[in-house]
Design a protein around this motif. Structure first.
Motif, PDB file in Angstrom:
ATOM      1  N   THR A   1       0.834  -1.211   0.000  1.00 44.89           N
ATOM      2  CA  THR A   1       0.000   0.000   0.000  1.00 44.89           C
ATOM      3  C   THR A   1       0.861   1.250   0.000  1.00 44.89           C
TER       4      THR A   1
ATOM      5  N   ASN B   1       2.024   1.831  -3.481  1.00 42.82           N
ATOM      6  CA  ASN B   1       0.936   2.398  -4.292  1.00 42.82           C
ATOM      7  C   ASN B   1       0.795   3.898  -4.050  1.00 42.82           C
TER       8      ASN B   1
ATOM      9  N   ASP C   1      -3.431   3.383   6.950  1.00 40.08           N
ATOM     10  CA  ASP C   1      -3.126   2.058   6.408  1.00 40.08           C
ATOM     11  C   ASP C   1      -1.755   1.977   5.743  1.00 40.08           C
ATOM     12  N   ILE C   2      -0.942   3.037   5.847  1.00 35.05           N
ATOM     13  CA  ILE C   2       0.479   2.918   5.524  1.00 35.05           C
ATOM     14  C   ILE C   2       1.311   3.202   6.772  1.00 35.05           C
TER      15      ILE C   2
ATOM     16  N   SER D   1      -5.433   5.186   2.644  1.00 30.99           N
ATOM     17  CA  SER D   1      -5.063   5.368   1.240  1.00 30.99           C
ATOM     18  C   SER D   1      -6.287   5.278   0.334  1.00 30.99           C
ATOM     19  N   THR D   2      -7.291   4.507   0.756  1.00 29.18           N
ATOM     20  CA  THR D   2      -8.507   4.367  -0.049  1.00 29.18           C
ATOM     21  C   THR D   2      -9.288   5.679  -0.144  1.00 29.18           C
TER      22      THR D   2
END
Length: 302
Positions: free
Chosen positions: A116, A119, A267-268, A294-295
């Motif tokens: 993630t 990304n 989430d990172i 990140s979403t």
């Protein structure tokens, strides 16, 4: 600058500031550093909306509009010392969190966020936003000025002989781990695929690497990273890495103290600490700035 010119500049700035801030209840800050509250959230562009990007971040703050040229992603401490090594040399990792491999210990939660993180790195680069890497990277001079509490905290066995700068031997039979968290050592390098990402990004000019000598990459009156931020007029920072409640939190908090926009990307980020530590960071990061995943960010960038 002559004193008269300086005083004239201050007077002019005061006048503009009064016009900018006081009559408009939706403007927060001053003529040099301000946010504007919008119907749906916040405008962080400071008057430069060219190519601005709107991110639909979660409530209660709502969406934010950012200026790509003044925004950056900050990756903190995703290095071999924390993610690869076995437990005895690292105060942040407990036996319960080790993998079963006899050589590869470290933080499996930290390793899990790598895809993630990559990304996010690619998405930031694609939008022309800079990526910053700040890791422990000590010099011998840093050891002279390091407080005793830090030496104690990073000791493997309770003695100073195994703290900062000590030779950590080899791992997997033939990898020289190097002196603990010293600049240029293997243990201080970014972990795995992240090393390739960092090297490629620095070579391309999209990424920048900054050594640090405390938990926070923004500790002190002026760190290398802060100097770069000021020189390049970067004001909005997104944070990820390990540990979320220690080095990530310290860097975010010092950035907040110094007037930067701070956005924690959950989430990172990871930690081996109890869940209450992450809950504290999430709660306070949402007060000091924003927290998101990140979403919430990638769809607006990709």
């Amino acid at each position: 600058m002559h004193l008269f010119s300086y005083l004239a500049l201050l007077a002019a700035a005061h006048g503009v500031n009064a016009q900018l801030v006081n009559p408009n209840k939706n403007t927060f800050g001053n003529v040099f550093n301000f946010w504007t509250k919008t119907t749906d959230g916040w405008d962080l562009t400071r008057g430069n909306a060219t190519n601005a990007i709107t991110l639909p971040l979660p409530d209660p703050r709502g969406q934010v509009m950012i200026q790509p040229a003044s925004s950056a992603l900050v990756i903190i401490d995703m290095q071999n010392f924390f993610l690869v090594r076995d437990n005895p040399n690292c105060r942040f990792i407990t036996k319960n969190n080790l993998s079963q491999h006899p050589d590869l210990g470290g933080d499996p939660l930290g390793r899990a966020i790598i895809p993630t993180t990559i990304n996010m790195i690619h998405a930031f680069r694609a939008k022309g936003m800079k990526v910053f890497w700040t890791n422990w990277g000590l010099t011998d001079f840093d050891l002279i000025s390091m407080p005793p509490a830090f030496f104690r905290g990073f000791s493997s066995d309770g003695t100073s002989a195994t703290s900062f700068g000590s030779d950590m031997g080899t791992i997997q039979g033939n990898i020289s781990v190097g002196r603990k968290l010293m600049r240029g050592s293997w243990n201080a390098q970014p972990f795995g695929d992240l090393l390739d990402e960092q090297l490629a990004g620095v070579a391309h000019g999209s990424d920048f690497y900054f050594n640090k000598n405390r938990l926070s990459g923004m500790w002190g009156t002026s760190t290398p990273m802060q100097t770069f931020l000021q020189d390049n007029l970067i004001t909005t920072l997104f944070f990820g890495g390990v540990n979320i409640d220690q080095c990530v939190w310290g860097t975010l908090l010092d950035s907040y103290y110094k007037g930067y926009d701070v956005i924690l990307v959950d989430d990172i980020s990871a930690t081996t600490s109890p869940s209450a530590a992450t809950a504290m960071v999430d709660f306070n990061a949402a007060l000091d700035g924003w927290r998101a995943n990140s979403t919430d960010i990638l769809p607006a960038l990709v």
